[in-house]
Write an enzyme that holds these catalytic residues in place. Structure first.
Site, mmCIF file in Angstrom:
data_model
loop_
_atom_site.group_PDB
_atom_site.id
_atom_site.type_symbol
_atom_site.label_atom_id
_atom_site.label_comp_id
_atom_site.label_asym_id
_atom_site.label_seq_id
_atom_site.Cartn_x
_atom_site.Cartn_y
_atom_site.Cartn_z
ATOM 1 N N SER A 195 0.822 -1.221 0.000
ATOM 2 C CA SER A 195 0.000 0.000 0.000
ATOM 3 C C SER A 195 0.849 1.261 0.000
ATOM 4 O O SER A 195 1.956 1.282 0.536
ATOM 5 C CB SER A 195 -0.876 -0.009 1.261
ATOM 6 O OG SER A 195 -1.508 1.230 1.439
ATOM 7 N N TYR A 218 -0.206 -0.304 10.108
ATOM 8 C CA TYR A 218 -0.566 -1.008 8.874
ATOM 9 C C TYR A 218 0.527 -0.820 7.816
ATOM 10 O O TYR A 218 0.974 -1.780 7.186
ATOM 11 C CB TYR A 218 -1.905 -0.474 8.380
ATOM 12 C CG TYR A 218 -2.333 -0.953 7.024
ATOM 13 C CD1 TYR A 218 -2.879 -2.219 6.847
ATOM 14 C CD2 TYR A 218 -2.221 -0.120 5.905
ATOM 15 C CE1 TYR A 218 -3.297 -2.651 5.589
ATOM 16 C CE2 TYR A 218 -2.638 -0.540 4.654
ATOM 17 C CZ TYR A 218 -3.172 -1.806 4.498
ATOM 18 O OH TYR A 218 -3.582 -2.230 3.257
ATOM 19 N N LYS A 234 2.952 -3.626 6.112
ATOM 20 C CA LYS A 234 3.033 -3.830 4.658
ATOM 21 C C LYS A 234 4.488 -3.720 4.180
ATOM 22 O O LYS A 234 4.939 -4.508 3.345
ATOM 23 C CB LYS A 234 2.136 -2.826 3.934
ATOM 24 C CG LYS A 234 0.636 -3.146 4.048
ATOM 25 C CD LYS A 234 0.295 -4.477 3.389
ATOM 26 C CE LYS A 234 -1.180 -4.807 3.407
ATOM 27 N NZ LYS A 234 -1.446 -6.177 2.880
#
Lengths: 324, 324
Positions: free
Chosen positions: B118, B142, B146
């Protein structure tokens, strides 16, 4: 201040413990915990020292006692071993960092964590000079695991679990101990072995350059990272350190200046396999952020040879004689 | 070719399964396995489809059957949830990648793994334009997870465990479904809700810019990553994708062009908390490597609005009516 050293049985951990225990240490230690896979030897000290054995990935609670202020996390599976055994590298180098973070979360106040990352977390080859914004694209599992450890500790610091400083140590030279199977073994061996009167092999050319630091200066940096103000670091908790870029020729020149004739013990024996591995290493870093943050610049190459003679030559000679 | 989709219950996973099952799919699928925390709905297809439920961190062996050629790893805890629950994010977003790597190691031949990373793995703010060498310095758990997943899969590819392509997806707009608590919810909601005849809030200014892509183009990219030649990627298996940089004003202008008057349903309601989070997002990437590797460039903003109307508006309307 309570202090823990994880990986205290290694040569840097032992030097760090000795420095903390010696008069004039820059940290006022109230109690020291030494942790490693085997209970590490403890130096004489004016404060209590506890020596513990265990698995870093399943860290016992007393490895980081309540109200610990500083955790030095040096425990790692080194590059050759992490490459040979993927699960072992993952367990020690990744789950170990998670275990340290979880132990910090159980503390009442977030401890300072000083984590030893490595220049092996970069690749780029002999022509690269990397600034502080350079991307980590490691060409080995050890470097990948160190880059991941930096990310985990950066996030843990942002979340307030701990207050981490990730130090990307240069290749350490001159290491005490014996030649080993690490691709970097020759960097120390070409100085150490001739000073012991022993022959050694040089697998690369004299123009091969490497980013190095002495054990003595690494200990200075670990201690500075333990007490520095981390607020100016912001989100980015990682620092490339101000080592020196030296060629094999520079190292051999310094050896010759300190001990004339010793260089004759270095045999040129090119090794394509070692050349392929070390060819991805980066020989120079800018390290501007670390210098601004007060990390001492490195001494010249000749002082690195002298530091080994002053700090480690006799102990290394004794160890070799005892093992013989 | 056997194909597995992990995280097949999400909206991208469902669209991907439907595309693989439809006539003219660019991959000749012989069997498809759909895996998620609940058994995902399966489309009609000319080949067998198996739908499985389980925990990605404790991946059952039949989620990636023997001789699987392609694994789409889309399973993730999204940004707001990973920020709210550290253990959950670690388990799904990190241990999940390890479980996928370990499943690949048990295969006779290394499968292609297409992993969805992302743009949240970068930070830098509204003035940044990031090239392919930009460093990932994520400001959220997050994004950290990733970035770590990319490193793990890069190393697993170098070691020959799998053959990974890590796609750093832009913010997806227009997402079907409902407004949610994600900070990015408004990016889709300001188009989707007015097209449904519903009012929605805009928490940032019209000059706020974001790097976006349509679900349709994301599926194109996933399919291209599944079949592309990875040899030119070398060590670096990660690609920032050629989305488009659009301001809120651009999105509202496209909405107004397609459905005049709909923009009146967007209420300006500045929200400092959301502004602080999205302020670290990077609104533009160079994505030169992905374009060279054959990833299709993005359509203009107005086509992104039209794609939502063609692909998702009626289904979204039906879902809302059914839930009412």
């Amino acid at each position: 201040m309570k202090v823990s050293i994880l990986g205290a049985g290694g040569f840097l951990g032992q030097k760090l413990a000795a420095r903390l225990a010696a008069p004039g240490a820059p940290i006022a230690v109230s109690a020291l915990t030494l942790f490693d896979i085997a209970a590490p030897p403890a130096p004489e000290a004016a404060f209590p020292i506890r020596s513990l054995a265990g698995d870093i990935a399943d860290l016992p609670a007393d490895a980081i006692p309540a109200d610990t202020g500083i955790v030095f996390h040096l425990a790692a599976v080194v590059s050759a071993a992490a490459e040979a055994d993927y699960e072992l590298g993952r367990r020690v180098n990744l789950r170990g960092v998670d275990a340290v973070i979880d132990a910090c979360r159980r503390q009442a106040a977030p401890p300072r964590v000083v984590f030893t990352s490595s220049v092996a977390s970069f690749s780029g080859g002999q022509t690269a000079v990397l600034g502080d914004d350079a991307r980590q694209l490691p060409a080995n599992s050890y470097g990948v695991q160190k880059a991941i450890g930096e990310l985990l500790l950066m996030d843990a610091s942002r979340r307030g679990f701990c207050d981490a400083v990730n130090l990307r140590l240069p290749t350490i030279a001159v290491r005490p101990g014996r030649p080993n199977r690490a691709a970097s073994s020759f960097v120390s061996a070409i100085v150490r072995e001739p000073l012991l009167g022993l022959a050694t092999d040089l697998p690369v050319g004299e123009d091969f350059a490497v980013w190095i630091a002495s054990p003595r200066r690494c200990i200075d940096w670990l201690l500075h990272a333990a007490v520095m103000d981390t607020a100016p670091l912001g989100l980015d908790r990682s620092l490339s350190l101000p080592g020196i870029s030296a060629t094999v020729g520079d190292l051999l020149g310094a050896l010759e200046a300190v001990r004339p004739g010793a260089g004759a013990l270095v045999r040129r024996l090119p090794d394509a396999a070692i050349g392929a591995i070390v060819g991805s290493w980066v020989p120079a870093f800018d390290a501007a952020r670390a210098r601004e943050a007060g990390f001492a610049p490195h001494e010249p190459v000749i002082d690195l040879v002298r530091a080994f003679i002053e700090d480690d030559l006799e102990a290394t000679r004794r160890d070799r004689a005892a093992a013989a």
